[in-house]
Design an enzyme around this catalytic site. Structure first.
Site, PDB file in Angstrom:
ATOM      1  CB  SER A   5      -0.907   0.015   1.239  1.00 63.27           C
ATOM      2  OG  SER A   5      -1.804  -1.058   1.218  1.00 63.27           O
ATOM      3  CG  HIS A  35      -2.839  -3.084  -3.020  1.00 68.21           C
ATOM      4  ND1 HIS A  35      -1.735  -3.899  -2.819  1.00 68.21           N
ATOM      5  CD2 HIS A  35      -3.149  -2.566  -1.816  1.00 68.21           C
ATOM      6  CE1 HIS A  35      -1.416  -3.879  -1.525  1.00 68.21           C
ATOM      7  NE2 HIS A  35      -2.259  -3.081  -0.914  1.00 68.21           N
ATOM      8  CG  HIS A  57      -4.771  -8.214   0.433  1.00 66.37           C
ATOM      9  ND1 HIS A  57      -4.966  -7.351  -0.624  1.00 66.37           N
ATOM     10  CD2 HIS A  57      -3.683  -7.752   1.105  1.00 66.37           C
ATOM     11  CE1 HIS A  57      -4.030  -6.407  -0.600  1.00 66.37           C
ATOM     12  NE2 HIS A  57      -3.241  -6.633   0.426  1.00 66.37           N
ATOM     13  CE1 TYR A  59      -8.367  -6.580   1.970  1.00 68.61           C
ATOM     14  CE2 TYR A  59      -6.507  -7.265   3.324  1.00 68.61           C
ATOM     15  CZ  TYR A  59      -7.068  -6.394   2.407  1.00 68.61           C
ATOM     16  OH  TYR A  59      -6.330  -5.348   1.908  1.00 68.61           O
ATOM     17  CD  GLU A  60      -8.385  -7.820  -2.485  1.00 72.09           C
ATOM     18  OE1 GLU A  60      -8.907  -7.257  -3.470  1.00 72.09           O
ATOM     19  OE2 GLU A  60      -7.161  -8.069  -2.405  1.00 72.09           O
ATOM     20  CB  ALA A  87       1.348  -0.538   4.530  1.00 71.30           C
ATOM     21  CG  MET A 179      -4.477  -7.417   7.328  1.00 70.75           C
ATOM     22  SD  MET A 179      -5.935  -6.419   6.959  1.00 70.75           S
ATOM     23  CE  MET A 179      -6.155  -5.555   8.528  1.00 70.75           C
ATOM     24  CB  SER A 180       0.060  -8.690   2.588  1.00 69.91           C
ATOM     25  OG  SER A 180       1.058  -7.790   3.050  1.00 69.91           O
ATOM     26  CG  ASN A 203      -1.139   1.682  11.483  1.00 72.96           C
ATOM     27  OD1 ASN A 203      -0.999   1.343  10.309  1.00 72.96           O
ATOM     28  ND2 ASN A 203      -1.502   0.841  12.441  1.00 72.96           N
ATOM     29  CG  HIS A 215      -6.626   1.302   3.371  1.00 69.86           C
ATOM     30  ND1 HIS A 215      -5.627   0.347   3.506  1.00 69.86           N
ATOM     31  CD2 HIS A 215      -6.674   1.607   2.053  1.00 69.86           C
ATOM     32  CE1 HIS A 215      -5.108   0.077   2.313  1.00 69.86           C
ATOM     33  NE2 HIS A 215      -5.723   0.821   1.421  1.00 69.86           N
TER      34      HIS A 215
END
Length: 242
Positions: A5, A35, A57, A59-60, A87, A179-180, A203, A215
């Site tokens: 990201s 992305h 990802h 989560y998609e 990120a 998450m990746s 963050n 995000h």
């Protein structure tokens, strides 16, 4: 290279030969802001590279095979090693938003693996190449870019973690969370590729002072922090990297 990201600006510094949308390479399209969802082929710092501009990802709604299809596609097209960037949220007070962390090891907490489906018992003792890690650390020091080091915890998402989950991750030894990356690293290692991983800490994680979980802020912080790391990668690839 796989760009996370806000880190797609590396492409602006490439000599681009061609680009291939994910869909044309048989991959799912990325639906996440920041992305772009394409492979860019060309050269960077005098080295031939394939850049995966964005990623897909879990989560998609994709499975582990689909998430790592880009690694396999690049391997089929001749890469010998991969730089994974992402990120991530920082669990370390001394690694504030805007700083970078070298990934030394990982926690795969996604509940899945791209190697499912057979007895693929791949040694994961050293996923992230020790020589490349040291080289990038030395180049960063010469550039006066502070580069932390630690363990990246990969979760499924898409929700951000709770403060209790962050306390759990810290007790497990995690330094950053995202998450990746973890599945891509497993796939790359299984293919015999050299791997180095870099997290842009965008963050502080939930429950920490000044934690902001949005995000849009992740993407903007990644973009702002990208310039210094682009110089490091340029020096590394143009010099001793490889």
């Amino acid at each position: 290279m796989v760009l996370g990201s806000g880190l797609g600006s590396l492409v602006d510094r490439m000599e681009v030969d061609s680009s291939v949308p994910f869909a044309k390479a048989g991959l799912p399209a990325s639906g996440v802001p920041g992305h772009q969802g394409e492979f860019v082929l060309g050269s960077f710092a005098g080295r031939e590279v394939i850049v995966m501009r964005g990623r897909v990802h879990l989560y998609e709604g994709h499975d582990a095979k689909a998430v790592t299809a880009g690694i396999r596609w690049m391997a089929e097209n001749g890469i010998e090693g991969v730089v994974l960037t992402n990120a991530a949220g920082s669990l370390a007070p001394d690694l504030p938003p805007g700083s970078w962390m070298r990934i030394d090891d990982q926690l795969n907490l996604t509940g899945t693996s791209p190697l499912e489906g057979g007895p693929n018992f791949v040694d994961m003792s050293e996923i992230y190449d020790a020589c490349w890690r040291q080289q990038i650390t030395d180049v960063a020091a010469a550039r006066k870019l502070e580069l932390g080091a630690g363990v990246y915890a990969g979760l499924r998402g898409p929700q951000y973690e709770t403060p209790a989950e962050i306390r759990m991750l810290r007790s497990l030894g995690a330094t950053a969370v995202g998450m990746s990356t973890v599945l891509e690293a497993i796939q790359a290692k299984a293919l015999g590729l050299r791997v180095v991983g870099l997290s842009c800490l965008t963050n502080f994680a939930a429950g920490m002072p000044q934690a902001v979980l949005d995000h849009g802020d992740v993407v903007e912080t990644g973009r702002a922090a990208a310039a210094g790391m682009l110089e490091v990668l340029s020096d590394w690839l143009g010099g001793q990297g490889g």
